[in-house]
Design an enzyme around this catalytic site. Structure first.
Site, PDB file in Angstrom:
ATOM      1  N   ARG A  14      30.911  31.281  42.120  1.00  0.00           N
ATOM      2  CA  ARG A  14      31.509  32.350  42.902  1.00  0.00           C
ATOM      3  C   ARG A  14      30.431  33.325  43.391  1.00  0.00           C
ATOM      4  O   ARG A  14      29.373  33.461  42.779  1.00  0.00           O
ATOM      5  CB  ARG A  14      32.518  33.147  42.062  1.00  0.00           C
ATOM      6  CG  ARG A  14      33.715  32.338  41.575  1.00  0.00           C
ATOM      7  CD  ARG A  14      34.678  32.014  42.714  1.00  0.00           C
ATOM      8  NE  ARG A  14      35.832  31.274  42.241  1.00  0.00           N
ATOM      9  CZ  ARG A  14      35.935  29.947  42.245  1.00  0.00           C
ATOM     10  NH1 ARG A  14      34.937  29.200  42.686  1.00  0.00           N
ATOM     11  NH2 ARG A  14      37.029  29.361  41.821  1.00  0.00           N
ATOM     12  N   LYS A  74      47.628  35.422  52.575  1.00  0.00           N
ATOM     13  CA  LYS A  74      46.572  36.257  53.170  1.00  0.00           C
ATOM     14  C   LYS A  74      46.216  35.725  54.571  1.00  0.00           C
ATOM     15  O   LYS A  74      45.997  36.489  55.500  1.00  0.00           O
ATOM     16  CB  LYS A  74      45.334  36.258  52.267  1.00  0.00           C
ATOM     17  CG  LYS A  74      45.489  37.129  51.038  1.00  0.00           C
ATOM     18  CD  LYS A  74      45.334  38.587  51.422  1.00  0.00           C
ATOM     19  CE  LYS A  74      45.613  39.535  50.279  1.00  0.00           C
ATOM     20  NZ  LYS A  74      45.388  40.935  50.626  1.00  0.00           N
ATOM     21  N   LEU A  83      52.103  51.793  42.207  1.00  0.00           N
ATOM     22  CA  LEU A  83      51.546  51.810  40.842  1.00  0.00           C
ATOM     23  C   LEU A  83      51.937  50.569  40.024  1.00  0.00           C
ATOM     24  O   LEU A  83      51.993  50.626  38.805  1.00  0.00           O
ATOM     25  CB  LEU A  83      51.950  53.103  40.102  1.00  0.00           C
ATOM     26  CG  LEU A  83      51.521  54.416  40.768  1.00  0.00           C
ATOM     27  CD1 LEU A  83      51.929  55.612  39.912  1.00  0.00           C
ATOM     28  CD2 LEU A  83      50.004  54.457  40.996  1.00  0.00           C
ATOM     29  N   ASN A  86      34.311  37.499  45.534  1.00  0.00           N
ATOM     30  CA  ASN A  86      34.855  37.988  44.254  1.00  0.00           C
ATOM     31  C   ASN A  86      34.300  39.372  43.975  1.00  0.00           C
ATOM     32  O   ASN A  86      33.108  39.518  43.727  1.00  0.00           O
ATOM     33  CB  ASN A  86      34.470  37.039  43.115  1.00  0.00           C
ATOM     34  CG  ASN A  86      35.351  35.825  43.115  1.00  0.00           C
ATOM     35  OD1 ASN A  86      35.415  35.098  44.111  1.00  0.00           O
ATOM     36  ND2 ASN A  86      36.052  35.602  42.029  1.00  0.00           N
ATOM     37  N   TYR A 115      48.814  32.408  47.399  1.00  0.00           N
ATOM     38  CA  TYR A 115      48.122  33.688  47.649  1.00  0.00           C
ATOM     39  C   TYR A 115      47.213  33.572  48.874  1.00  0.00           C
ATOM     40  O   TYR A 115      47.244  34.418  49.771  1.00  0.00           O
ATOM     41  CB  TYR A 115      47.296  34.076  46.410  1.00  0.00           C
ATOM     42  CG  TYR A 115      46.295  35.191  46.654  1.00  0.00           C
ATOM     43  CD1 TYR A 115      46.700  36.504  46.795  1.00  0.00           C
ATOM     44  CD2 TYR A 115      44.929  34.912  46.743  1.00  0.00           C
ATOM     45  CE1 TYR A 115      45.779  37.530  47.019  1.00  0.00           C
ATOM     46  CE2 TYR A 115      44.003  35.921  46.960  1.00  0.00           C
ATOM     47  CZ  TYR A 115      44.435  37.227  47.097  1.00  0.00           C
ATOM     48  OH  TYR A 115      43.523  38.225  47.329  1.00  0.00           O
ATOM     49  N   GLY A 120      48.118  49.574  40.009  1.00  0.00           N
ATOM     50  CA  GLY A 120      47.206  50.708  40.182  1.00  0.00           C
ATOM     51  C   GLY A 120      47.506  51.819  39.189  1.00  0.00           C
ATOM     52  O   GLY A 120      48.532  51.816  38.524  1.00  0.00           O
ATOM     53  N   PHE A 129      42.070  48.921  42.066  1.00  0.00           N
ATOM     54  CA  PHE A 129      40.642  48.762  41.809  1.00  0.00           C
ATOM     55  C   PHE A 129      39.812  48.994  43.092  1.00  0.00           C
ATOM     56  O   PHE A 129      39.091  49.999  43.210  1.00  0.00           O
ATOM     57  CB  PHE A 129      40.431  47.366  41.208  1.00  0.00           C
ATOM     58  CG  PHE A 129      39.051  46.812  41.277  1.00  0.00           C
ATOM     59  CD1 PHE A 129      37.960  47.568  40.871  1.00  0.00           C
ATOM     60  CD2 PHE A 129      38.830  45.514  41.750  1.00  0.00           C
ATOM     61  CE1 PHE A 129      36.670  47.040  40.939  1.00  0.00           C
ATOM     62  CE2 PHE A 129      37.553  44.987  41.809  1.00  0.00           C
ATOM     63  CZ  PHE A 129      36.474  45.750  41.419  1.00  0.00           C
ATOM     64  N   ALA A 134      47.090  47.180  49.535  1.00  0.00           N
ATOM     65  CA  ALA A 134      48.179  46.838  48.595  1.00  0.00           C
ATOM     66  C   ALA A 134      48.503  45.354  48.720  1.00  0.00           C
ATOM     67  O   ALA A 134      48.640  44.838  49.827  1.00  0.00           O
ATOM     68  CB  ALA A 134      49.418  47.668  48.896  1.00  0.00           C
TER      69      ALA A 134
END
Ligand code: NAD
Length: 319
Positions: free
Chosen positions: A212, A145, A33, A170, A141, A36, A11, A73
């Site tokens: 958000r 990061k 992919l 977001n 997550y 994606g 995206f 990615a």
């Protein structure tokens, strides 16, 4: 300039590739992919279908010798990271380190990283939250990061690889995957287009849902363009600075769909309701003063215009 974009069929990554390609930069994409799609990819970009952790990455760096690495990615689902923290860490931490090792070996000029302002600060006591606020990641997550950021800063300090870390709020817009577990704009839009009821997750004491900072994807792509062109190093929040609750977002999408002629009866006036999931936080909005003053970037698209453009895209492209 030669730029290697990981996740360039996804995206946000695909919009970043569009922005670089439009400026005439030579763009190579690495994407497995997993989420994606090939059809997202700009025709001017060269695609290698492989995992960022694969041995093939060595050949790709050898062959392409990029000036800039732009790393998009990732495993992006918060609930999935809670279910399988090891898998999340494998892609988001180890995958980033592998890229940093290759970036060091090939002496790249700049490493740009898509981090998360939406998740990294956790339940912040400072709203909107500044980059100097110490992150309190509340999910695997967000932890992965944050760890990736720390590795990038280590490679900057120790190996002198210039880096720009962009902490997105977001992000929403065309090409976002509604089937995934992230992306409430895409999920609401698709559900309503298919005349199905959508679920609003909220904390029991906050029926209007979480707050958000929704930022349009082409604005985010512009931030990546500036990050590649300006000789800067640092961490920048990328968002609008203002917050919207999920209920208002639902109503905005519903109203725009009706304005565009979608017949949705009164049973759609209210969303279904579900209780917030592990890893969810109440409020997240970003202070974007540094991006404006130092990077020279500002979000240009207002929420209504962005949602309208997104809906038009979903109407044209059945997902
Ligand atoms: N969407 C948001 O609101 C948001 C907010 C903050 C940060 N981000 C970050 O932006 C980046 C892009 O997110 P997105 O929303 O476009 O997600 P996305 O899932 O659409 O894009 C991720 C892309 O990476 C590819 N990919 C995943 N794992 C890979 C691997 N191991 N090897 C090669 N390719 C792989 C996928 O196929 C996909 O094309 C991610 O790093 C995400 O953490 C997104």
């Amino acid at each position: 300039m030669k730029i290697l974009v990981t996740g360039g069929c996804g995206f946000i990554g695909s919009h970043v590739v569009d922005a670089y390609a439009e400026k005439g930069y030579e763009v190579t994409v690495v994407d497995n992919l997993s989420t994606g799609k090939k059809e997202n990819l700009n025709q001017k970009a060269r695609l290698y279908i492989t995992d960022i952790g694969s041995e093939e990455m060595k050949e790709i760096f050898y062959k392409e010798k990029p000036d800039v690495v732009n790393h998009h990615a990732a495993q992006i689902s918060v609930p999935l990271s809670v279910k399988d923290a090891l898998y999340d860490a494998e892609i988001n931490i180890k995958g980033t380190i592998r890229l940093l090792e290759l970036s060091r070996e090939y002496a790249i000029q700049r490493f740009i990283f898509s981090s998360t302002g939406g998740a990294i600060y956790g339940e912040a006591t400072e709203i909107p939250t500044e980059e100097t606020y110490y992150p309190r990641p509340a999910s695997p997550y967000a932890i992965s990061k944050f760890a990736a950021e720390k590795y990038i800063l280590f490679y900057h300090d120790y190996y002198r690889i210039p880096c720009v870390i962009l902490r997105y709020s977001n992000v929403y817009g065309p090409r976002q995957i509604p089937h995934g577990e992230a992306g409430v704009v895409a999920i609401f839009t698709e559900k309503l287009l298919q005349e199905e009821h959508a679920m609003l997750y909220h904390f029991p004491e906050e029926p209007l849902g979480m707050i958000r900072d929704y930022c349009f994807v082409t604005d985010v792509a512009q931030a990546n363009l500036m990050a590649a062109e300006k000789k800067l190093t640092g961490i920048f929040n990328i968002g609008t600075g203002s917050g919207t609750c999920t209920y208002d977002l639902y109503k905005t999408i519903l109203n725009i769909l009706r304005e565009k002629g979608k017949a949705l009866n009164e049973s759609f006036d209210e969303p279904l309701r579900g209780i917030a999931r592990p890893g969810d936080i109440h409020t997240s909005t970003l202070n974007v003063r540094k991006a404006r003053d130092v990077l020279g970037w500002k979000a240009l698209k207002n929420l209504k215009a962005g949602i309208s453009e997104t809906i038009m895209w979903y109407m044209k492209n059945e997902t």
